[in-house]
Motif scaffolding. Structure first.
Motif, mmCIF file in Angstrom:
data_model
loop_
_atom_site.group_PDB
_atom_site.id
_atom_site.type_symbol
_atom_site.label_atom_id
_atom_site.label_comp_id
_atom_site.label_asym_id
_atom_site.label_seq_id
_atom_site.Cartn_x
_atom_site.Cartn_y
_atom_site.Cartn_z
ATOM 1 N N UNK A 213 82.853 113.946 -11.136
ATOM 2 C CA UNK A 213 83.680 114.732 -12.001
ATOM 3 C C UNK A 213 85.275 114.304 -12.164
ATOM 4 N N UNK A 214 85.478 113.905 -11.075
ATOM 5 C CA UNK A 214 87.076 113.338 -10.920
ATOM 6 C C UNK A 214 87.276 111.982 -11.532
ATOM 7 N N UNK A 215 86.219 111.306 -11.491
ATOM 8 C CA UNK A 215 86.419 109.759 -12.242
ATOM 9 C C UNK A 215 86.094 110.062 -13.741
ATOM 10 N N UNK A 216 85.340 111.004 -14.273
ATOM 11 C CA UNK A 216 85.059 111.349 -15.497
ATOM 12 C C UNK A 216 86.412 111.971 -16.223
ATOM 13 N N UNK A 217 86.969 112.835 -15.594
ATOM 14 C CA UNK A 217 88.251 113.533 -16.031
ATOM 15 C C UNK A 217 89.501 112.913 -15.537
ATOM 16 N N UNK A 218 89.430 111.648 -14.930
ATOM 17 C CA UNK A 218 90.701 111.031 -14.451
ATOM 18 C C UNK A 218 91.865 111.818 -13.732
ATOM 19 N N UNK A 219 91.296 112.659 -12.758
ATOM 20 C CA UNK A 219 92.151 113.465 -11.901
ATOM 21 C C UNK A 219 92.910 112.461 -11.104
ATOM 22 N N UNK A 220 93.822 113.135 -10.526
ATOM 23 C CA UNK A 220 94.642 112.006 -9.538
ATOM 24 C C UNK A 220 93.859 112.335 -8.086
ATOM 25 N N UNK A 221 93.526 113.470 -7.739
ATOM 26 C CA UNK A 221 93.246 113.621 -6.344
ATOM 27 C C UNK A 221 91.810 114.534 -6.186
ATOM 28 N N UNK A 222 90.977 113.966 -5.224
ATOM 29 C CA UNK A 222 90.070 114.890 -4.733
ATOM 30 C C UNK A 222 90.099 115.512 -3.233
ATOM 31 N N UNK A 223 89.433 116.763 -3.338
ATOM 32 C CA UNK A 223 89.718 117.257 -1.825
ATOM 33 C C UNK A 223 88.382 117.507 -1.349
ATOM 34 N N UNK A 224 87.957 116.978 -0.049
ATOM 35 C CA UNK A 224 86.780 117.090 0.411
ATOM 36 C C UNK A 224 86.850 118.119 1.702
ATOM 37 N N UNK A 225 86.342 119.153 1.657
ATOM 38 C CA UNK A 225 86.833 120.007 2.881
ATOM 39 C C UNK A 225 85.482 120.211 3.386
ATOM 40 N N UNK A 226 85.603 119.728 5.016
ATOM 41 C CA UNK A 226 84.404 119.665 5.781
ATOM 42 C C UNK A 226 84.876 120.637 7.200
ATOM 43 N N UNK A 227 84.078 120.306 8.360
ATOM 44 C CA UNK A 227 84.413 121.182 9.399
ATOM 45 C C UNK A 227 85.190 120.469 10.596
ATOM 46 N N UNK A 228 85.536 119.476 10.119
ATOM 47 C CA UNK A 228 86.650 118.452 11.107
ATOM 48 C C UNK A 228 88.033 118.127 10.633
ATOM 49 N N UNK A 229 88.803 117.575 11.191
ATOM 50 C CA UNK A 229 90.259 117.437 10.520
ATOM 51 C C UNK A 229 90.256 115.955 9.950
ATOM 52 N N UNK A 230 89.403 115.588 9.304
ATOM 53 C CA UNK A 230 89.523 114.258 8.752
ATOM 54 C C UNK A 230 88.317 113.278 9.356
ATOM 55 N N UNK A 231 88.898 112.048 8.949
ATOM 56 C CA UNK A 231 87.830 110.894 9.593
ATOM 57 C C UNK A 231 88.421 110.551 11.019
ATOM 58 N N UNK A 232 87.640 110.252 11.908
ATOM 59 C CA UNK A 232 88.137 109.966 13.181
ATOM 60 C C UNK A 232 87.910 108.771 13.579
#
Length: 815
Positions: A213-232
């Motif tokens: 969806x992001x690439x099709x609409x050329x948005x600037x940012x995507x937020x991936x919400x998960x259960x940890x504080x990011x990539x470790x």
């Protein structure tokens, strides 16, 4: 516009769904939002499990279906006001009825096709998004529902997904050009194939949905919400010290996600990289946290290595033979077979001699790959030009990842050295020409140790974790534990050593703790431990499989010393005050030294001679630096020195010996000290360290005790004989005293011969003024021929012996 995606753990309960809604609405205050949702936590696994049960004609799938139906209907009732529930309940029931029909068909046909698997797997996202859409409606947020199947077209073969991007992007753009609205709710994971049949984007595919969806609409940012504080920096469930990475490049994220970092589904990045769209990995339960930013550059990351990751669901395939050498096109045929079977290769390595090719594939594809390759090379195998493909199981891949690795020399060396020092065998190695990834194949059982070792090497404040397994907690052992507890903070702050005691044993009980034994309460933990067993103790040490493991022997047990070889063979270092191993048969002594070198472990026994005095270390340094040992003279028994310094023919000899026992200067059986056996062992060890091949029986011993006392059957009988022989001891003392001399029990090594015995020494001799329980060693060498190098100080007692063991542990830590 912003694209938000929420994973199953973020939607595990109605309470969490409400928290997610607050996050969505906060973003929605300033921007239009498309919120993509996974299934409720655990539901997709249940959906697939029910399909497998139905295919196996196991009617229990109905019970699991009823449980999941209740969960979704309860969520509707808890999230929505009563007046808003009927429409959503009706939609949810319709989908569940459809799902039930599919399972009934699978049950009746006793067949589960891949197509059916993909259809049933997508129901979790459909149900969750319908319920969440209804919840936002109840909040008057005016959401619009997007059925992702109406937009995303893909071709799906097992878990390998190919999206028709042009068709998909055109559908999404066309919809948004003709539709108003500012908040959209979409199920992740689901799609349709080019024939219009429902399909999925692969496990973890909700990330992919958001990216599309992001690439099709050329948005600037995507937020991936998960259960940890990011990539470790590493998997925090395996490496407790791992921490979130603030900034990471697309390429680094691809490598990490490909090699098992589960925060991001690997195909997610492909459409976002092309459009240079930033990705923010955020924690649903800590939305204000920084998380991880994935973008074109990771310049904020100052480390050479960005992260460490691993894949454990792999197997190695190895093909080798002389028929491969110099044959053009062999590799092409090899990889073409795998391509035709739609088998993805995770890692490739080939010997420069072209004699073998080794690849890693997913474990569930290994057997298919072997059968296909053996069939393709049937002729070569029949003529023994090559061997049939071998599968190696129970392996895993660990990898270092980082954009800056190519700018820094020696990383491979550090990686393999750190693994090798901890007895982690490397089966295969691969490094891309971009130098962004260095991968090694190791045994699966070594993964926790490898990840912690590498993390310690590349990410932590220069420090080292030492894991101790201590047997013997009497006088010496208890003093050692007290010293370790007292110096814990100093070791960490000043020497960067984190010392943990993982196991303890005495002759009766043993205890282990994976988090480390509390040294303030070790007595209580040991009392509540299991029955002591030397073999099980070793099994526990090997089972923990921790880096920088050290076995510490504070006993005088022959049986325990016989286990040193097994510890060393498993790259577990040995520190001991037990003299038996080093004074045993010379071949055993030599084998222990060889094993320590072969397996990269340390075998340290400084306290075998002189307790805490640096006698053996000094001798080793003299020999290593090329000095020639001419003669060694020494008083090496603190107990005997104490006895003869104290005895003056006024107090009976046996009373002085009892006093030495009470002070802890002698072994529990004082005859070991008074017979000279203990001193003979010590001079034997020094002789061996000097380069002489010598056995204990080669040591000449001059006994001052009678044969009758040495043959006593108990300590009580021994002391009775000493009482009866008091006159003889008085005579020995007076003979020396009348000459102005003192009695010392002396050990000597000269010209390859060694002896021990009681000697009279005069005032001019360095031994004359030796007091208390002190030891002294005179080293006459090529560099010190006339004035010897002297080591002198306290040579007996639990406190100083424990400090000597402590010093050996620190030596290993600083190695």
């Amino acid at each position: 516009m912003k694209i938000l995606k929420f994973g199953g753990s973020s939607l595990a309960s109605p309470r969490r769904i409400k928290d997610v809604a607050n996050i969505v609405l906060e973003h929605h205050q300033s921007d239009p939002v498309i919120a993509v949702f996974s299934a409720f936590g655990g539901v997709t696994n249940d959906l697939l499990k029910m399909a497998e049960l139905a295919a196996a004609e196991d009617g229990s799938y109905k019970e699991l279906l009823a449980t999941n139906e209740k969960r979704h209907l309860d969520a509707v009732r808890e999230l929505l006001p009563v007046q808003s529930q009927s429409g959503i309940l009706s939609k949810v029931k319709t989908e569940l009825n459809h799902l039930e029909t599919l399972y009934e068909g699978v049950f009746l046909l006793n067949e589960l096709s891949n197509k059916t698997k993909h259809v049933v797997a997508g129901f979790g996202e459909i149900l969750s998004s319908l319920i969440i859409h209804g919840y936002f409606n109840s909040l008057k947020a005016n959401p619009q529902y997007l059925d992702s199947r109406d937009f995303i077209t893909c071709r799906n073969n097992n878990e390998k997904v190919q999206v028709n991007y042009k068709l998909t992007y055109d559908k999404i753009k066309e919809h948004f050009q003709s539709t108003g609205g500012a908040l959209f709710i979409a199920p992740g994971f689901i799609a349709k194939n080019e024939q219009g049949v429902p399909s999925t984007l692969g496990r973890g595919g909700s990330d992919f949905t958001a990216a599309i969806f992001a690439a099709a609409l050329d948005v600037e940012e995507v937020y991936i919400y998960t259960d940890v504080d990011g990539m470790y920096t590493a998997n925090p469930s395996i490496v407790p010290q791992a921490y979130p990475i603030k900034s990471i490049s697309y390429e680094e994220a691809m490598e990490l996600s490909h090699f098992g970092a589960k925060v991001l589904y690997p195909p997610t990045l492909q459409p976002l990289v092309e459009k240079n769209i930033k990705i923010y990995i955020k924690n649903t339960f800590n939305p204000a946290g920084e998380g991880t930013t994935i973008s074109k550059s990771s310049r904020e990351n100052f480390r050479w290595v960005t992260g460490i990751t691993h894949i454990d669901a792999v197997k190695l395939l190895n093909i080798e033979g002389s028929g491969m050498v110099g044959i053009p096109g062999f590799s092409k045929r090899f990889f073409e077979v795998l391509f035709q079977e739609n088998i993805n290769v995770v890692l490739i390595t080939q010997a420069s001699s072209e004699h073998s090719i080794c690849v890693a594939v997913k474990d569930d594809e290994a057997q298919l790959a072997k059968e296909a390759l053996d069939e393709a090379f049937e002729v070569e195998i029949s003529f023994k030009k090559i061997k049939p493909v071998e599968i190696e199981e129970n392996v895993a891949i660990v990898a270092l990842v980082g954009d800056a690795m190519k700018s820094h020399h020696g990383l491979s060396g550090k990686m393999f050295s750190a693994l090798g020092n901890n007895n982690i065998n490397i089966r295969a190695i691969a490094q891309g020409s971009s130098e962004r990834n260095i991968s090694a194949v190791i045994s699966k059982k070594d993964v926790p140790k490898a990840l912690n070792t590498l993390h310690e090497q590349f990410f932590e404040v220069p420090s080292k974790e030492l894991n101790l397994y201590i047997t013997g907690v009497g006088n010496v052992g208890s003093k050692l534990l007290g010293q370790l507890e007292k110096q814990r903070e100093y070791l960490l702050e000043k020497l960067r050593l984190k010392v943990r005691v993982m196991g303890l044993s005495n002759s009766r009980q043993m205890v282990f703790n994976e988090e480390g034994i509390d040294l303030k309460k070790w007595q209580a933990e040991l009392e509540n431990g299991e029955k002591a067993d030397k073999e099980k103790f070793l099994e526990k040490v090997n089972g923990f499989n921790l880096r920088n493991s050290i076995f510490v022997d504070n006993t005088a047990s022959t049986e325990i010393s016989s286990w040193y070889k097994e510890y060393l063979r498993n790259s577990v270092s040995v520190v001991t005050c037990n003299k038996i191993a080093c004074s045993d048969d010379f071949r055993n002594y030599l084998e222990l030294q060889d094993l320590a070198r072969e397996y990269g472990a340390s075998f340290l026994y400084e306290t075998n001679v002189g307790a805490g005095l640096p006698i053996i270390d000094t001798l080793k340094n003299l020999v290593a630096s090329g000095d020639n040992i001419i003669k060694i003279q020494a008083v090496l028994s603190g107990s005997l020195n104490f006895v003869f310094n104290t005895y003056n023919a006024t107090e009976p000899f046996y009373k002085v010996v009892e006093m030495a026992m009470k002070e802890g200067y002698t072994e529990p059986d004082p005859r070991i000290d008074l017979s000279g056996v203990d001193v003979a062992r010590k001079i034997l060890i020094l002789a061996r360290e000097s380069g002489y091949r010598m056995e204990l029986e080669d040591i000449e011993k001059e006994n001052f005790l009678s044969e009758e006392s040495l043959r006593a059957s108990s300590n009580e009988e021994f002391f009775e004989i000493l009482k009866a022989e008091e006159d003889r001891f008085k005579e020995i003392y007076r003979n020396a005293s009348e000459k102005g001399k003192r009695l010392k029990y002396v050990a000597q090594l000269e010209d390859g011969k060694a002896k021990v015995g009681l000697q009279e020494v005069g005032p001019a001799h360095p031994f004359y003024d030796l007091s208390g329980s002190d030891n002294i060693v005179l080293f006459f060498t090529g560099r010190y021929p006339e004035q010897p190098l002297i080591v002198k100080g306290a040579g007996a007692g639990a406190e100083v012996t424990a400090s000597g063991i402590f010093a050996d542990i620190i030596r290993i830590g600083k190695k």
